[in-house]
Design a protein around this motif. Structure first.
Motif, PDB file in Angstrom:
ATOM      1  N   PRO A 185       0.817  -1.225   0.000  1.00  0.00           N
ATOM      2  CA  PRO A 185       0.000   0.000   0.000  1.00  0.00           C
ATOM      3  C   PRO A 185       0.843   1.265   0.000  1.00  0.00           C
ATOM      4  N   CYS A 186       2.067   1.169   0.545  1.00  0.00           N
ATOM      5  CA  CYS A 186       2.994   2.305   0.596  1.00  0.00           C
ATOM      6  C   CYS A 186       4.400   1.732   0.729  1.00  0.00           C
ATOM      7  N   THR A 187       5.386   2.592   0.603  1.00  0.00           N
ATOM      8  CA  THR A 187       6.767   2.129   0.747  1.00  0.00           C
ATOM      9  C   THR A 187       7.047   1.780   2.210  1.00  0.00           C
ATOM     10  N   GLY A 188       7.732   0.666   2.424  1.00  0.00           N
ATOM     11  CA  GLY A 188       8.014   0.247   3.792  1.00  0.00           C
ATOM     12  C   GLY A 188       9.274  -0.583   3.899  1.00  0.00           C
ATOM     13  N   THR A 189       9.883  -0.562   5.084  1.00  0.00           N
ATOM     14  CA  THR A 189      11.052  -1.372   5.398  1.00  0.00           C
ATOM     15  C   THR A 189      10.615  -2.499   6.323  1.00  0.00           C
ATOM     16  N   LEU A 190      10.869  -3.739   5.922  1.00  0.00           N
ATOM     17  CA  LEU A 190      10.464  -4.884   6.723  1.00  0.00           C
ATOM     18  C   LEU A 190      11.237  -4.933   8.034  1.00  0.00           C
ATOM     19  N   ARG A 191      10.515  -5.128   9.137  1.00  0.00           N
ATOM     20  CA  ARG A 191      11.136  -5.228  10.462  1.00  0.00           C
ATOM     21  C   ARG A 191      11.036  -6.626  11.053  1.00  0.00           C
ATOM     22  N   GLU A 192       9.863  -7.242  10.918  1.00  0.00           N
ATOM     23  CA  GLU A 192       9.665  -8.585  11.467  1.00  0.00           C
ATOM     24  C   GLU A 192       8.741  -9.378  10.553  1.00  0.00           C
ATOM     25  N   LEU A 193       8.907 -10.695  10.592  1.00  0.00           N
ATOM     26  CA  LEU A 193       8.000 -11.607   9.910  1.00  0.00           C
ATOM     27  C   LEU A 193       7.731 -12.768  10.858  1.00  0.00           C
ATOM     28  N   LEU A 194       6.465 -13.050  11.101  1.00  0.00           N
ATOM     29  CA  LEU A 194       6.080 -14.174  11.940  1.00  0.00           C
ATOM     30  C   LEU A 194       5.242 -15.146  11.135  1.00  0.00           C
ATOM     31  N   TYR A 195       5.553 -16.429  11.277  1.00  0.00           N
ATOM     32  CA  TYR A 195       4.684 -17.472  10.751  1.00  0.00           C
ATOM     33  C   TYR A 195       3.925 -18.059  11.935  1.00  0.00           C
ATOM     34  N   ILE A 196       2.588 -18.007  11.855  1.00  0.00           N
ATOM     35  CA  ILE A 196       1.740 -18.515  12.917  1.00  0.00           C
ATOM     36  C   ILE A 196       0.980 -19.731  12.385  1.00  0.00           C
ATOM     37  N   PRO A 197       1.267 -20.940  12.876  1.00  0.00           N
ATOM     38  CA  PRO A 197       0.526 -22.120  12.414  1.00  0.00           C
ATOM     39  C   PRO A 197      -0.924 -22.057  12.877  1.00  0.00           C
ATOM     40  N   GLY A 198      -1.786 -22.783  12.218  1.00  0.00           N
ATOM     41  CA  GLY A 198      -3.185 -22.763  12.611  1.00  0.00           C
ATOM     42  C   GLY A 198      -4.041 -23.644  11.729  1.00  0.00           C
ATOM     43  N   GLU A 199      -5.351 -23.411  11.793  1.00  0.00           N
ATOM     44  CA  GLU A 199      -6.310 -24.172  11.007  1.00  0.00           C
ATOM     45  C   GLU A 199      -6.265 -23.718   9.553  1.00  0.00           C
ATOM     46  N   LEU A 200      -7.026 -24.429   8.719  1.00  0.00           N
ATOM     47  CA  LEU A 200      -7.093 -24.078   7.299  1.00  0.00           C
ATOM     48  C   LEU A 200      -8.553 -24.045   6.844  1.00  0.00           C
ATOM     49  N   PHE A 201      -9.387 -23.370   7.649  1.00  0.00           N
ATOM     50  CA  PHE A 201     -10.780 -23.208   7.260  1.00  0.00           C
ATOM     51  C   PHE A 201     -10.879 -22.348   5.997  1.00  0.00           C
ATOM     52  N   SER A 202     -11.899 -22.606   5.208  1.00  0.00           N
ATOM     53  CA  SER A 202     -12.189 -21.731   4.071  1.00  0.00           C
ATOM     54  C   SER A 202     -12.514 -20.329   4.586  1.00  0.00           C
ATOM     55  N   VAL A 203     -12.139 -19.302   3.815  1.00  0.00           N
ATOM     56  CA  VAL A 203     -12.466 -17.929   4.183  1.00  0.00           C
ATOM     57  C   VAL A 203     -13.532 -17.346   3.248  1.00  0.00           C
ATOM     58  N   HIS A 204     -14.232 -18.217   2.551  1.00  0.00           N
ATOM     59  CA  HIS A 204     -15.371 -17.754   1.752  1.00  0.00           C
ATOM     60  C   HIS A 204     -16.327 -17.003   2.674  1.00  0.00           C
ATOM     61  N   PRO A 205     -16.940 -15.914   2.195  1.00  0.00           N
ATOM     62  CA  PRO A 205     -17.808 -15.103   3.063  1.00  0.00           C
ATOM     63  C   PRO A 205     -18.851 -15.899   3.848  1.00  0.00           C
ATOM     64  N   LYS A 206     -19.435 -16.944   3.259  1.00  0.00           N
ATOM     65  CA  LYS A 206     -20.441 -17.737   3.971  1.00  0.00           C
ATOM     66  C   LYS A 206     -19.827 -18.474   5.157  1.00  0.00           C
ATOM     67  N   ILE A 207     -18.607 -18.951   4.982  1.00  0.00           N
ATOM     68  CA  ILE A 207     -17.907 -19.652   6.068  1.00  0.00           C
ATOM     69  C   ILE A 207     -17.411 -18.638   7.086  1.00  0.00           C
ATOM     70  N   PHE A 208     -16.884 -17.523   6.599  1.00  0.00           N
ATOM     71  CA  PHE A 208     -16.347 -16.464   7.459  1.00  0.00           C
ATOM     72  C   PHE A 208     -17.397 -15.979   8.461  1.00  0.00           C
ATOM     73  N   ARG A 209     -18.646 -15.903   8.020  1.00  0.00           N
ATOM     74  CA  ARG A 209     -19.715 -15.400   8.889  1.00  0.00           C
ATOM     75  C   ARG A 209     -20.101 -16.389   9.977  1.00  0.00           C
ATOM     76  N   ASN A 210     -19.780 -17.664   9.773  1.00  0.00           N
ATOM     77  CA  ASN A 210     -20.348 -18.686  10.643  1.00  0.00           C
ATOM     78  C   ASN A 210     -19.355 -19.457  11.508  1.00  0.00           C
ATOM     79  N   ILE A 211     -18.064 -19.331  11.251  1.00  0.00           N
ATOM     80  CA  ILE A 211     -17.076 -19.992  12.104  1.00  0.00           C
ATOM     81  C   ILE A 211     -16.413 -18.930  12.969  1.00  0.00           C
ATOM     82  N   PRO A 212     -16.508 -19.056  14.286  1.00  0.00           N
ATOM     83  CA  PRO A 212     -15.972 -18.021  15.175  1.00  0.00           C
ATOM     84  C   PRO A 212     -14.472 -17.803  14.995  1.00  0.00           C
ATOM     85  N   ASN A 213     -14.071 -16.532  14.926  1.00  0.00           N
ATOM     86  CA  ASN A 213     -12.662 -16.134  14.958  1.00  0.00           C
ATOM     87  C   ASN A 213     -11.800 -16.857  13.917  1.00  0.00           C
TER      88      ASN A 213
END
Length: 298
Positions: free
Chosen positions: A149-177
């Protein structure tokens, strides 16, 4: 009823195995079968090949090659004003607005908070208290490359493991967090508008998440948090260290192999979000996302 079935399947299906085999198939060089699958995909989603840097289907050896296709970003009307931040991906706005302390938004009774989204990383959480956020869903037919979105200098990168639920809007509305629970990479940039986080969220059928400087971040999916630090702004090592990553506005920073979601977080009072942007709006790379309060001009 159909929506409920889709949600139930997210819990019942062995999503990691589905992802594994989908990624395997998408990376296969299937010759005519691959080209036929690509043609069906183009027809089903009505994809405009004129936007692709390479519109020749025969040149894509795998489905992943086509899915992560480059497009002619230089043909886009990108807002060049130095204090304007641009939309980082083609897609649909899921949510956008002000962060109330650490609370982002509610949806169907589910609340999203910074500490869950940022995996309890207190330092990064504090940067974005009372700041602003934008969540962009990238549908299957869209370009799956993500830009700055704008020019930036990278400071940190984190990989956070987790679930792999679909993020389709219908699923997004119905699975908490769902955005907090799913696998993600968090990229923290130092910009002229303060700190900005650009978060790439994994999902069902996402074969991999990549960055332009580090290549493939996931897979492998080891279930272990990974954390990379980069030289701080103004340090003597910045002029000598090859690991310094500076990306300019409109420059590619990452990509999905199959689609997902991009989240941007901004410091308190560092930007004023474009008031014309609302949830469910279709957006394109290069459009105005926000006006920045350039700290170099203060």
């Amino acid at each position: 009823m159909l929506e409920k079935i889709q949600v139930i399947l997210q819990y019942l299906l062995p999503i990691r195995w589905v992802n594994y085999f989908a990624g395997l198939i998408a990376s296969m060089k299937g010759g005519w079968a691959t080209r036929y699958a690509i043609k069906l995909f183009i027809k089903f989603y009505n994809i405009d090949l004129k936007e692709c840097s390479n519109p020749n289907i025969d040149d894509y050896e795998t489905f992943n090659d086509f899915f992560s296709r480059e497009f002619n970003i230089h043909d886009r009307p990108i807002n060049r004003d130095q204090n304007t931040l641009i939309v980082p991906a083609d897609g649909v706005i899921s949510q956008i607005g002000k962060i109330n302390d650490t609370h982002l938004f509610n949806i169907k009774g589910h609340s999203y908070y910074l500490d869950e989204l940022l995996a309890g990383h207190d330092t990064i959480i504090n940067y974005f208290k009372n700041g602003n956020f934008c969540i962009i869903y990238i549908p299957p037919q869209n370009c799956h490359r993500v830009y700055m979105p704008c020019t930036g200098t990278l400071r940190e990168l984190l990989y956070i493991p987790g679930e792999l639920f679909s993020v389709h809007p219908k699923i997004f509305r119905n699975i908490p967090n769902i955005l907090s629970r799913n696998e993600k990479i968090i990229c923290l940039f130092d910009t002229n508008f303060g700190y900005m986080a650009q978060i790439l969220v994994g999902a069902a059928i996402v074969g991999s998440i990549e960055t332009t400087w580090g290549g493939t971040i996931t897979p492998p999916r080891t279930g272990v948090v990974k954390h990379w630090h980069y030289p701080p702004l103004g340090s003597a090592s910045e002029t000598d260290n090859n690991e310094v990553v500076v990306l300019t506005k409109g420059e590619e920073m990452g990509a999905f192999k199959l689609g997902s979601t991009v989240i941007n977080l901004f410091n308190n009072d560092s930007v004023l979000l474009n008031s014309q942007l609302q949830p469910n709006d279709i957006i394109r790379i290069g459009m105005s996302l926000a006006q920045g309060n350039n700290r170099n001009n203060n």
